[in-house]
Design an enzyme around this catalytic site. Structure first.
Site, PDB file in Angstrom:
ATOM      1  N   ASP A  68       8.458   5.243  -3.410  1.00  0.00           N
ATOM      2  CA  ASP A  68       7.262   5.454  -2.621  1.00  0.00           C
ATOM      3  C   ASP A  68       6.676   6.749  -3.148  1.00  0.00           C
ATOM      4  O   ASP A  68       7.405   7.720  -3.365  1.00  0.00           O
ATOM      5  CB  ASP A  68       7.562   5.559  -1.127  1.00  0.00           C
ATOM      6  CG  ASP A  68       6.288   5.437  -0.299  1.00  0.00           C
ATOM      7  OD1 ASP A  68       5.560   4.442  -0.489  1.00  0.00           O
ATOM      8  OD2 ASP A  68       6.003   6.333   0.510  1.00  0.00           O
ATOM      9  N   ASN A  78       3.383  -3.825  -7.132  1.00  0.00           N
ATOM     10  CA  ASN A  78       2.368  -3.091  -7.885  1.00  0.00           C
ATOM     11  C   ASN A  78       2.659  -3.237  -9.384  1.00  0.00           C
ATOM     12  O   ASN A  78       3.621  -2.662  -9.900  1.00  0.00           O
ATOM     13  CB  ASN A  78       2.388  -1.616  -7.466  1.00  0.00           C
ATOM     14  CG  ASN A  78       1.314  -0.789  -8.135  1.00  0.00           C
ATOM     15  OD1 ASN A  78       0.962  -1.000  -9.288  1.00  0.00           O
ATOM     16  ND2 ASN A  78       0.816   0.201  -7.416  1.00  0.00           N
TER      17      ASN A  78
END
Length: 192
Positions: free
Chosen positions: A68, A10
């Site tokens: 996460d 990402n």
């Protein structure tokens, strides 16, 4: 000097974490991960962060950092939670955001918090910490900064959405900042 690999594909997270960790890493270097993406089938933010960090460490042999993260909404029993990135059935930020707003249509309790689990995996072992950023889900998006659910999340004590904050303001207090600042204590212990 130690080189750490950041276990994410990402690009937004890479930029944000480079800003958050920049000076805190001292003379150490942080590189992006270009290896295969593991299957994130953990049952918690912490489990998924460790899955990513383990994969990057195994693939590169370098100390690996991973996170996460997602949003947990009280009225939805903590959803989308670990499913935040694909809550609408796709990985499209706009679709996920619209799906969340539809789910909260007539709900009065819009309290929520962003969660980030930050993990380190290296030859010494594994370490994971959690950061949370409490706030409220707005009824409509506001702002053009940030990514993910930032346009509909107003942090507690703030009059603006996370997407209306400057990168420096967000980096000072976000869930990701809280987790990775806590993680830097362990990095200092292990790497100086």
């Amino acid at each position: 000097m130690t080189t750490f690999v950041l276990a994410t594909h990402n690009a937004h997270k890479v930029q944000e974490l480079r800003r958050i960790l920049g000076d805190r890493l001292g003379p150490h270097d942080l590189i992006g991960y270009v290896g295969p993406a593991p299957i994130e089938d953990g049952d918690s933010f912490e489990a998924n962060a460790l899955i990513k960090a383990r994969a990057a460490h195994a693939h590169t042999g370098l100390p690996a950092l991973a996170d996460d993260s997602g949003i947990a909404v009280a009225a939805l029993g903590g959803a989308p939670g670990i499913d935040s990135a694909h809550y609408s059935g796709s990985r499209d930020d706009g679709a996920n955001l619209r799906h969340l707003l539809a789910e909260l249509g007539g709900v009065n309790d819009r309290s929520a918090h962003f969660v980030c689990a930050a993990a380190l995996v290296d030859a010494e072992g594994e370490y994971v910490v959690r950061g949370e950023w409490p706030g409220t889900v707005l009824t409509a998006p506001a702002g053009h900064g940030g990514f993910g659910y930032d346009p509909v999340f107003r942090p507690d004590g703030e009059s603006r959405s996370a997407a209306e904050l400057t990168p420096a303001e967000k980096d000072a207090d976000s869930h990701r900042a809280r987790a990775f600042v806590a993680l830097t204590e362990e990095l200092r212990r292990r790497y100086g």
